[in-house]
Scaffold this active site. Structure first.
Site, PDB file in Angstrom:
ATOM      1  N   VAL A  16      -7.766 -27.195  17.744  1.00  0.00           N
ATOM      2  CA  VAL A  16      -7.309 -26.342  16.779  1.00  0.00           C
ATOM      3  C   VAL A  16      -6.746 -26.714  15.599  1.00  0.00           C
ATOM      4  O   VAL A  16      -6.951 -26.495  14.450  1.00  0.00           O
ATOM      5  CB  VAL A  16      -6.484 -25.494  17.741  1.00  0.00           C
ATOM      6  CG1 VAL A  16      -5.713 -24.411  16.543  1.00  0.00           C
ATOM      7  CG2 VAL A  16      -6.874 -24.645  18.849  1.00  0.00           C
ATOM      8  N   GLY A  17      -5.991 -27.839  15.855  1.00  0.00           N
ATOM      9  CA  GLY A  17      -5.280 -28.514  14.776  1.00  0.00           C
ATOM     10  C   GLY A  17      -6.051 -29.149  13.746  1.00  0.00           C
ATOM     11  O   GLY A  17      -5.713 -28.705  12.358  1.00  0.00           O
ATOM     12  N   ASP A  36      -0.624 -36.580  15.057  1.00  0.00           N
ATOM     13  CA  ASP A  36      -0.955 -36.582  16.376  1.00  0.00           C
ATOM     14  C   ASP A  36      -0.190 -37.845  17.283  1.00  0.00           C
ATOM     15  O   ASP A  36       0.174 -38.949  16.354  1.00  0.00           O
ATOM     16  CB  ASP A  36      -2.386 -36.806  16.665  1.00  0.00           C
ATOM     17  CG  ASP A  36      -2.772 -36.214  17.913  1.00  0.00           C
ATOM     18  OD1 ASP A  36      -3.438 -35.224  18.131  1.00  0.00           O
ATOM     19  OD2 ASP A  36      -2.611 -36.855  19.158  1.00  0.00           O
ATOM     20  N   ARG A  85      -5.145 -27.715  31.026  1.00  0.00           N
ATOM     21  CA  ARG A  85      -4.918 -27.861  32.505  1.00  0.00           C
ATOM     22  C   ARG A  85      -5.932 -29.021  32.882  1.00  0.00           C
ATOM     23  O   ARG A  85      -7.004 -28.706  32.596  1.00  0.00           O
ATOM     24  CB  ARG A  85      -5.154 -26.712  33.083  1.00  0.00           C
ATOM     25  CG  ARG A  85      -4.403 -26.419  34.115  1.00  0.00           C
ATOM     26  CD  ARG A  85      -4.166 -24.928  34.538  1.00  0.00           C
ATOM     27  NE  ARG A  85      -4.502 -24.656  35.791  1.00  0.00           N
ATOM     28  CZ  ARG A  85      -4.875 -23.512  36.193  1.00  0.00           C
ATOM     29  NH1 ARG A  85      -4.464 -22.367  35.340  1.00  0.00           N
ATOM     30  NH2 ARG A  85      -5.216 -23.122  37.459  1.00  0.00           N
ATOM     31  N   THR A 122       0.504 -23.711  20.783  1.00  0.00           N
ATOM     32  CA  THR A 122       0.282 -24.214  21.858  1.00  0.00           C
ATOM     33  C   THR A 122       0.602 -23.476  23.143  1.00  0.00           C
ATOM     34  O   THR A 122       1.556 -22.584  22.931  1.00  0.00           O
ATOM     35  CB  THR A 122       1.443 -25.484  22.139  1.00  0.00           C
ATOM     36  OG1 THR A 122       1.066 -26.386  21.109  1.00  0.00           O
ATOM     37  CG2 THR A 122       1.404 -26.271  23.394  1.00  0.00           C
ATOM     38  N   HIS A 178       0.156 -13.031  24.953  1.00  0.00           N
ATOM     39  CA  HIS A 178      -1.177 -13.464  24.744  1.00  0.00           C
ATOM     40  C   HIS A 178      -1.776 -13.387  26.285  1.00  0.00           C
ATOM     41  O   HIS A 178      -1.325 -13.903  26.959  1.00  0.00           O
ATOM     42  CB  HIS A 178      -0.942 -14.903  24.206  1.00  0.00           C
ATOM     43  CG  HIS A 178      -2.253 -15.652  23.787  1.00  0.00           C
ATOM     44  ND1 HIS A 178      -3.485 -14.956  23.112  1.00  0.00           N
ATOM     45  CD2 HIS A 178      -2.729 -16.712  23.939  1.00  0.00           C
ATOM     46  CE1 HIS A 178      -4.525 -15.523  22.862  1.00  0.00           C
ATOM     47  NE2 HIS A 178      -4.008 -16.830  23.371  1.00  0.00           N
TER      48      HIS A 178
HETATM   49  O1  TXD Z   1      -3.947 -17.993  20.777  1.00  0.00           O
HETATM   50  C1  TXD Z   1      -3.339 -19.012  20.730  1.00  0.00           C
HETATM   51  N1  TXD Z   1      -2.225 -19.346  20.576  1.00  0.00           N
HETATM   52  C2  TXD Z   1      -4.188 -20.459  21.236  1.00  0.00           C
HETATM   53  C3  TXD Z   1      -3.671 -21.508  21.709  1.00  0.00           C
HETATM   54  C4  TXD Z   1      -5.623 -20.383  20.906  1.00  0.00           C
HETATM   55  C5  TXD Z   1      -6.406 -21.544  21.265  1.00  0.00           C
HETATM   56  C6  TXD Z   1      -5.673 -22.708  21.854  1.00  0.00           C
HETATM   57  N2  TXD Z   1      -4.405 -22.357  22.284  1.00  0.00           N
HETATM   58  C7  TXD Z   1      -3.679 -23.816  22.737  1.00  0.00           C
HETATM   59  O2  TXD Z   1      -3.454 -24.448  21.689  1.00  0.00           O
HETATM   60  C8  TXD Z   1      -4.164 -24.591  23.755  1.00  0.00           C
HETATM   61  O3  TXD Z   1      -4.003 -23.995  24.985  1.00  0.00           O
HETATM   62  C9  TXD Z   1      -3.640 -25.989  23.601  1.00  0.00           C
HETATM   63  O4  TXD Z   1      -2.229 -25.481  24.244  1.00  0.00           O
HETATM   64  C10 TXD Z   1      -3.247 -25.846  22.308  1.00  0.00           C
HETATM   65  C11 TXD Z   1      -4.061 -27.073  21.460  1.00  0.00           C
HETATM   66  O5  TXD Z   1      -5.665 -26.465  21.766  1.00  0.00           O
HETATM   67  P1  TXD Z   1      -6.627 -27.561  21.045  1.00  0.00           P
HETATM   68  O6  TXD Z   1      -8.024 -26.748  21.541  1.00  0.00           O
HETATM   69  O7  TXD Z   1      -6.730 -28.158  19.911  1.00  0.00           O
HETATM   70  O8  TXD Z   1      -6.583 -28.719  22.180  1.00  0.00           O
HETATM   71  P2  TXD Z   1      -6.900 -30.406  21.942  1.00  0.00           P
HETATM   72  O9  TXD Z   1      -8.179 -30.442  21.129  1.00  0.00           O
HETATM   73  O10 TXD Z   1      -6.644 -31.060  23.446  1.00  0.00           O
HETATM   74  O11 TXD Z   1      -5.787 -31.001  21.026  1.00  0.00           O
HETATM   75  C12 TXD Z   1      -4.336 -31.102  21.487  1.00  0.00           C
HETATM   76  C13 TXD Z   1      -3.918 -32.316  20.728  1.00  0.00           C
HETATM   77  C14 TXD Z   1      -4.525 -33.687  21.144  1.00  0.00           C
HETATM   78  O12 TXD Z   1      -5.177 -34.309  19.792  1.00  0.00           O
HETATM   79  C15 TXD Z   1      -3.449 -34.512  21.655  1.00  0.00           C
HETATM   80  O13 TXD Z   1      -3.445 -35.848  21.372  1.00  0.00           O
HETATM   81  C16 TXD Z   1      -2.295 -33.897  20.882  1.00  0.00           C
HETATM   82  O14 TXD Z   1      -2.382 -32.428  20.800  1.00  0.00           O
HETATM   83  N3  TXD Z   1      -1.061 -34.015  21.352  1.00  0.00           N
HETATM   84  C17 TXD Z   1       0.268 -34.393  20.773  1.00  0.00           C
HETATM   85  N4  TXD Z   1       0.230 -34.651  19.390  1.00  0.00           N
HETATM   86  C18 TXD Z   1       1.326 -34.999  18.967  1.00  0.00           C
HETATM   87  N5  TXD Z   1       2.642 -35.104  19.933  1.00  0.00           N
HETATM   88  C19 TXD Z   1       2.373 -35.273  21.286  1.00  0.00           C
HETATM   89  N6  TXD Z   1       3.457 -35.271  21.979  1.00  0.00           N
HETATM   90  C20 TXD Z   1       1.238 -34.670  21.654  1.00  0.00           C
HETATM   91  N7  TXD Z   1       0.742 -34.474  22.881  1.00  0.00           N
HETATM   92  C21 TXD Z   1      -0.501 -34.001  22.737  1.00  0.00           C
END
Ligand code: TXD
Length: 314
Positions: A16-17, A36, A85, A122, A178
Site C-alpha cells: 500500500v505504501g 520503512d 496476520r 494500518t 472498516h
Molecule cells: O482500508 C484500509 N485501511 C486497508 C488497510 C486497506 C489495505 C491494507 N490495510 C492495512 O494496511 C493492512 O492490513 C496492513 O496493516 C497495512 C499495510 O498493508 P500492506 O499490504 O502495505 O502491507 P505490507 O506490504 O506488508 O507492508 C507493510 C510495511 C512493510 O514494508 C514493513 O517492513 C513495514 O510496513 N513496517 C514498518 N515500517 C516502519 N516502521 C515499522 N516499525 C514497521 N513495521 C513494519
C-alpha cells in the site's frame, strides 16, 4: 513568487505504501518520502519510482529513507506500517503488535512534523486511529483513518458493473467501521442523482452490500498472500489531494466522534469535509432506527478492540 513544494511522508514501503507513493507523485500532488524499518526497501522503491518520473511526466521528488529526521515538516503523514496476520497468531495478537508499531512510528514522525495531518491505513483501522490520536496528541481533525473511501469505491464499482453505467456517475454512502461491520446506506447512494433503490431490487442491493463488506477478503482469497493495495492506494491519494489542494471533498473517513451520530469517544467512519485543516466538518444526517442500530453495532466492535488494547501490556 517562491514555490513551496508539498511534502508527504509515507510510513511503510510495502504494497500500500509504495503504491500510494507512486500515485501521489504521479498525480503531481506532492514530493514523497517513503520510510520503512527495513533498510534498503524504501530507498530501492523510491529510486525505481524516481527513474520512472521522466516517462510519467511529473517532476515530483521521491526519496527513500529509514531516518525520520528526513521527514521533517511533512504536510501529510500516511501510516501504512504494520504486520499482516501470521500463522498461529490471533486477531488480538495482531492488534497489539500493530498498535505497538503505530504508536512507535507516529511518535517518531510527529516529533519532526508537529503540524502535519495524519492519515492512518494500518489495520485494524479504527482502533489504530485511536492509537495514533493518543501517540500524537493531535486534535481529532488531524488524525484521519482511511477505510470509507475504499469501501465506498468498492460499492460504487460493484453498482456500476451491475447496472452497466460509468462508475463516475455512481456515488455511495458508507458509514461505520472498516470491514464486516460497515454500514452502507443505499437510500443515500445514487446514480447521477437517482437514489439506488429506484434502479435496483432490494435483494440485489443487499447482495452488493455483502460483497462490499467482504471486499477485502475477496481480494485476499484470490491473491493467496497479501491483501488489496491498488484501490487502497488510490483511496489514500484522494484523501491527500483533498487536503493539500483544499478541495473540501465530502469523503467517508474514520474520525473520533464526540457526540455526533449519538457516539462519544469512538472512532467510526462518517462523511466529512476534508480540506486544508483536515476534517473541517463532520456531516451528520438523520438515520433510520435500523441504520442507527447497525452503526451502533459497528461502533461496539471498535470499542471491543480499544478495550482489548487498554488491557494489553504496553
Ligand atoms: O482500508 C484500509 N485501511 C486497508 C488497510 C486497506 C489495505 C491494507 N490495510 C492495512 O494496511 C493492512 O492490513 C496492513 O496493516 C497495512 C499495510 O498493508 P500492506 O499490504 O502495505 O502491507 P505490507 O506490504 O506488508 O507492508 C507493510 C510495511 C512493510 O514494508 C514493513 O517492513 C513495514 O510496513 N513496517 C514498518 N515500517 C516502519 N516502521 C515499522 N516499525 C514497521 N513495521 C513494519
Amino acid at each position: 513568487m517562491p514555490v513551496c513544494r508539498r511534502k508527504v511522508t509515507v510510513i511503510g514501503a510495502g504494497n500500500v505504501g509504495a503504491t500510494a507513493a507512486q500515485r501521489i507523485a504521479e498525480a503531481g500532488v506532492a514530493d514523497v518520502y517513503l520510510i520503512d524499518v527495513v533498510d534498503g526497501l524504501p530507498q530501492g522503491k523510491a529510486l525505481d519510482l524516481s527513474e520512472a518520473a521522466p516517462l510519467q511526466h511529473h517532476d515530483q521528488m521521491i526519496y527513500g529513507t529509514t531516518d525520520y529526521a528526513d521527514t521533517t515538516e511533512s504536510d501529510v503523514i500516511v501510516v501504512t506500517a504494520g504486520m499482516t496476520r501470521q500463522p498461529g497468531q490471533t486477531r488480538d495478537d495482531l492488534l497489539v503488535k500493530n498498535a505497538g508499531i503505530v504508536r512507535d512510528v507516529v511518535g517518531r514522525a510527529v516529533h519532526y512534523s508537529p503540524e502535519a495531518i495524519l492519515i492512518i491505513v494500518t489495520n485494524p483501522l479504527d482502533a489504530m486511529v485511536h492509537v495514533a490520536i493518543e501517540a500524537s496528541g493531535f486534535p481529532r481533525e488531524r488524525v484521519i483513518g482511511m477505510a470509507g473511501v475504499l469501501d465506498s469505491s468498492r460499492f460504487r464499482a460493484f453498482i456500476a458493473q451491475d447496472l452497466g453505467v460509468s462508475s463516475s456517475d455512481v456515488s455511495a454512502f458508507v458509514l461505520g467501521g472498516h470491514g464486516d461491520t460497515m454500514v452502507p446506506v443505499p437510500r443515500f447512494s445514487t446514480v447521477a442523482g437517482i437514489p439506488l433503490p429506484e434502479l435496483m431490487r432490494p435483494e440485489r442491493i443487499e447482495e452488493l452490500v455483502t460483497r462490499t463488506r467482504n471486499g477485502g477478503a475477496e481480494v485476499v482469497a484470490l491473491l493467496k498472500s497479501g491483501s488489496a493495495f491498488y484501490a487502497p492506494a488510490s483511496s489514500v491519494l484522494h484523501m491527500v489531494d483533498s487536503i493539500l489542494n483544499d478541495r473540501k471533498r465530502v469523503l467517508a473517513c474514520a474520525v473520533l466522534l464526540c457526540g455526533e451520530y449519538k457516539l462519544d469517544g469512538l472512532v467510526v467512519g462518517v462523511p466529512v469535509i476534508l480540506g486544508a485543516a483536515g476534517v473541517e466538518r463532520i456531516i451528520e444526517v438523520a438515520l433510520t432506527p435500523d441504520e442507527q442500530r447497525a452503526l451502533q453495532a459497528s461502533a461496539g466492535s471498535v470499542k471491543g478492540l480499544v478495550d482489548t488494547l487498554q488491557r494489553a501490556p504496553v
